[in-house]
Enzyme design. Structure first.
Site, PDB file in Angstrom:
ATOM      1  N   LYS A  30       0.872  -1.187   0.000  1.00  0.00           N
ATOM      2  CA  LYS A  30       0.000   0.000   0.000  1.00  0.00           C
ATOM      3  C   LYS A  30       0.903   1.229   0.000  1.00  0.00           C
ATOM      4  CE  LYS A  30      -2.785   3.457   1.294  1.00  0.00           C
ATOM      5  NZ  LYS A  30      -2.403   4.250   2.402  1.00  0.00           N
ATOM      6  N   GLY A  33      -0.538   8.321  -0.035  1.00  0.00           N
ATOM      7  CA  GLY A  33      -0.299   9.603  -0.711  1.00  0.00           C
ATOM      8  C   GLY A  33       0.887  10.347  -0.129  1.00  0.00           C
ATOM      9  N   GLY A  66      -4.732  10.702  -0.878  1.00  0.00           N
ATOM     10  CA  GLY A  66      -5.488  11.715  -0.117  1.00  0.00           C
ATOM     11  C   GLY A  66      -5.007  13.141  -0.374  1.00  0.00           C
ATOM     12  N   ASP A 183      -5.907   2.097   2.982  1.00  0.00           N
ATOM     13  CA  ASP A 183      -5.424   1.016   3.863  1.00  0.00           C
ATOM     14  C   ASP A 183      -6.458  -0.103   3.917  1.00  0.00           C
ATOM     15  OD1 ASP A 183      -3.102   2.434   4.671  1.00  0.00           O
ATOM     16  OD2 ASP A 183      -4.294   3.565   6.115  1.00  0.00           O
ATOM     17  N   LYS A 239      -4.625   2.073  10.033  1.00  0.00           N
ATOM     18  CA  LYS A 239      -3.542   1.168   9.626  1.00  0.00           C
ATOM     19  C   LYS A 239      -3.457  -0.049  10.538  1.00  0.00           C
ATOM     20  CE  LYS A 239      -0.779   4.684   7.690  1.00  0.00           C
ATOM     21  NZ  LYS A 239      -1.471   4.658   6.403  1.00  0.00           N
TER      22      LYS A 239
HETATM   23  N1  LIG Z   1       1.662   5.552  17.790  1.00  0.00           N
HETATM   24  C1  LIG Z   1       1.895   6.088  16.572  1.00  0.00           C
HETATM   25  N2  LIG Z   1       2.995   5.709  15.884  1.00  0.00           N
HETATM   26  C2  LIG Z   1       3.268   6.222  14.669  1.00  0.00           C
HETATM   27  N3  LIG Z   1       2.479   7.156  14.039  1.00  0.00           N
HETATM   28  C3  LIG Z   1       1.366   7.574  14.660  1.00  0.00           C
HETATM   29  C4  LIG Z   1       1.015   7.047  15.946  1.00  0.00           C
HETATM   30  N4  LIG Z   1      -0.152   7.623  16.300  1.00  0.00           N
HETATM   31  C5  LIG Z   1      -0.497   8.469  15.327  1.00  0.00           C
HETATM   32  N5  LIG Z   1       0.390   8.459  14.309  1.00  0.00           N
HETATM   33  C6  LIG Z   1       0.296   9.265  13.088  1.00  0.00           C
HETATM   34  O1  LIG Z   1      -0.147   8.467  11.992  1.00  0.00           O
HETATM   35  C7  LIG Z   1       0.432   9.013  10.783  1.00  0.00           C
HETATM   36  C8  LIG Z   1       0.324   8.015   9.622  1.00  0.00           C
HETATM   37  O2  LIG Z   1      -1.000   8.001   9.127  1.00  0.00           O
HETATM   38  P1  LIG Z   1      -1.432   8.787   7.766  1.00  0.00           P
HETATM   39  O3  LIG Z   1      -0.907  10.195   7.827  1.00  0.00           O
HETATM   40  O4  LIG Z   1      -2.884   8.595   7.590  1.00  0.00           O
HETATM   41  O5  LIG Z   1      -0.593   7.985   6.672  1.00  0.00           O
HETATM   42  P2  LIG Z   1      -0.814   7.744   5.085  1.00  0.00           P
HETATM   43  O6  LIG Z   1      -1.124   9.059   4.453  1.00  0.00           O
HETATM   44  O7  LIG Z   1       0.492   7.166   4.677  1.00  0.00           O
HETATM   45  O8  LIG Z   1      -1.939   6.741   4.932  1.00  0.00           O
HETATM   46  C9  LIG Z   1       1.816   9.361  11.235  1.00  0.00           C
HETATM   47  O9  LIG Z   1       2.443  10.312  10.395  1.00  0.00           O
HETATM   48  C10 LIG Z   1       1.613   9.888  12.657  1.00  0.00           C
HETATM   49  O10 LIG Z   1       1.451  11.277  12.647  1.00  0.00           O
HETATM   50  C1  LIG Z   2     -12.680   6.972   2.394  1.00  0.00           C
HETATM   51  C2  LIG Z   2     -11.384   7.710   2.215  1.00  0.00           C
HETATM   52  O1  LIG Z   2     -10.977   8.446   3.114  1.00  0.00           O
HETATM   53  N1  LIG Z   2     -10.741   7.532   1.084  1.00  0.00           N
HETATM   54  C3  LIG Z   2      -9.468   8.142   0.788  1.00  0.00           C
HETATM   55  C4  LIG Z   2      -8.880   7.434  -0.418  1.00  0.00           C
HETATM   56  C5  LIG Z   2      -7.429   7.790  -0.672  1.00  0.00           C
HETATM   57  C6  LIG Z   2      -6.499   7.374   0.466  1.00  0.00           C
HETATM   58  O2  LIG Z   2      -6.756   6.504   1.293  1.00  0.00           O
HETATM   59  O3  LIG Z   2      -5.293   8.050   0.452  1.00  0.00           O
HETATM   60  P1  LIG Z   2      -4.058   7.962   1.458  1.00  0.00           P
HETATM   61  O4  LIG Z   2      -3.653   6.553   1.564  1.00  0.00           O
HETATM   62  O5  LIG Z   2      -3.034   8.813   0.799  1.00  0.00           O
HETATM   63  O6  LIG Z   2      -4.500   8.530   2.814  1.00  0.00           O
HETATM   64  C7  LIG Z   2      -9.660   9.652   0.498  1.00  0.00           C
HETATM   65  O7  LIG Z   2     -10.695  10.060  -0.028  1.00  0.00           O
HETATM   66  O8  LIG Z   2      -8.706  10.404   0.781  1.00  0.00           O
END
Ligand SMILES: Nc1ncnc2c1ncn2[C@@H]1O[C@H](COP(=O)(O)OP(=O)(O)O)[C@@H](O)[C@H]1O
Ligand SMILES: CC(=O)N[C@@H](CCC(=O)OP(=O)(O)O)C(=O)O
Length: 282
Positions: A30, A33, A66, A183, A239
């Protein structure tokens, strides 16, 4: 000579047991963004994926996007909000989400893999009945929860040496389009494939404890405790939830790791070093 060729040869030799272990394995990656950086970072990621395929792994890329969706919504002056890490998605937002994910983001990854000599095929969960959804929660609008995954198209692509690159969208029972958290989509696809590994590439070096140290190996109980006491928060909640659901669904191990680190997937798969936080099936 500024390069140690002997060390390079040794590195390749040391990788042999790992190459053997992952021969014909299915690895779902995965790419979030936030982990999709510069063109150079994308090129390195694409090389890693092509190398995996070259040594006999069946890689599947599921991407997010995202930040790219936010940017386009901003340009179009459409407001957007998140509830528990998921984007509230109305019809107008859904149109933009699909254009950005299936269009720009998906094709950027496909082009990068193909430029490295791979044969990537871009699709979304709407293709070949890959992902069927129901509404996750009425408050979120067109956000879908996968209810059924039919991975047969992916097995067809593996047989023909192709690399699937999947945008996280799904179809409803009546043909509607749903927006799925990246995710969640990757976890559901990995479970349907009974993948050997699900790598969640993000923008942090792993799951951290209350003192900020990366926890290299996590159990289901650790995750429950860390979510309950608020140490795992925000985007890390979907996640770790995905990791637990994927393990429950038959994935052998899930690794949460920093996708911005060069060659992160290779470091995890083909060296002793490992990377990030691993959650294993018992
Ligand atoms: N216990 C934790 N350990 C690591 N990261 C955490 C924790 N709790 C919250 N986070 C946050 O989760 C973020 C990752 O999620 P997200 O920004 O949604 O990632 P992505 O865009 O890659 O899907 C990290 O950058 C951090 O700010
Ligand atoms: C339902 C929902 O939130 N869908 C996400 C899909 C893209 C995504 O998951 O992007 P990242 O992995 O970069 O966060 C959105 O609209 O942003």
């Amino acid at each position: 000579m500024n390069r140690d060729w002997i060390a390079t040869a040794r590195t390749l030799s040391e990788a042999l047991p790992y190459l053997q272990r992952y021969d014909d394995a299915i690895v779902v990656i995965k790419l979030g963004g936030h982990a999709m950086g510069s063109d150079e970072a994308m090129e390195t990621f694409a090389r890693d994926v092509v190398l995996m395929r070259q040594v006999g792994v069946n890689p599947v890329v599921v991407h997010g996007g995202g930040p790219m969706i936010n940017e386009m919504l901003g340009r179009l002056d459409i407001q957007s909000e998140f509830v528990n890490g998921k984007r509230v998605t109305d019809e107008a937002t859904m149109e933009v989400v699909e254009m950005v994910l299936s269009g720009r983001v998906n094709k950027r990854i496909v082009a990068a893999i193909n430029a490295q000599g791979g044969r990537a095929v871009g699709l979304s969960g709407k293709d070949a009945n890959l992902v069927t959804c129901t509404p996750a929660n009425p408050e979120l609008g067109l956000v879908g929860d996968p209810t059924k995954v039919d991975p047969s198209i992916l097995h067809t692509l593996f047989r023909d040496d192709m690399i699937p690159v999947i945008a996280p969208l799904g179809a409803g029972e009546n043909g509607e389009t749903y927006n799925i958290n990246g995710d969640t989509a990757a976890g559901a696809i990995a479970a349907a494939l009974r993948a050997d590994r699900l790598l969640l590439l993000t923008d942090i070096d792993g799951v951290r404890d209350a003192e900020g140290r990366v926890i290299t190996e996590l159990t289901a109980q650790d995750i429950h405790d860390l979510v309950a006491d608020g140490t795992i928060a925000g985007g890390m909640i979907p996640k770790t939830e995905t990791a637990l659901a994927a393990i429950e669904g038959g994935v052998r191990a899930v690794v949460i790791l920093d996708g911005r680190a060069p060659n992160a997937p290779l470091l995890e798969l083909f060296t002793d070093h490992g990377a990030g936080s691993i959650i294993r099936a018992k």
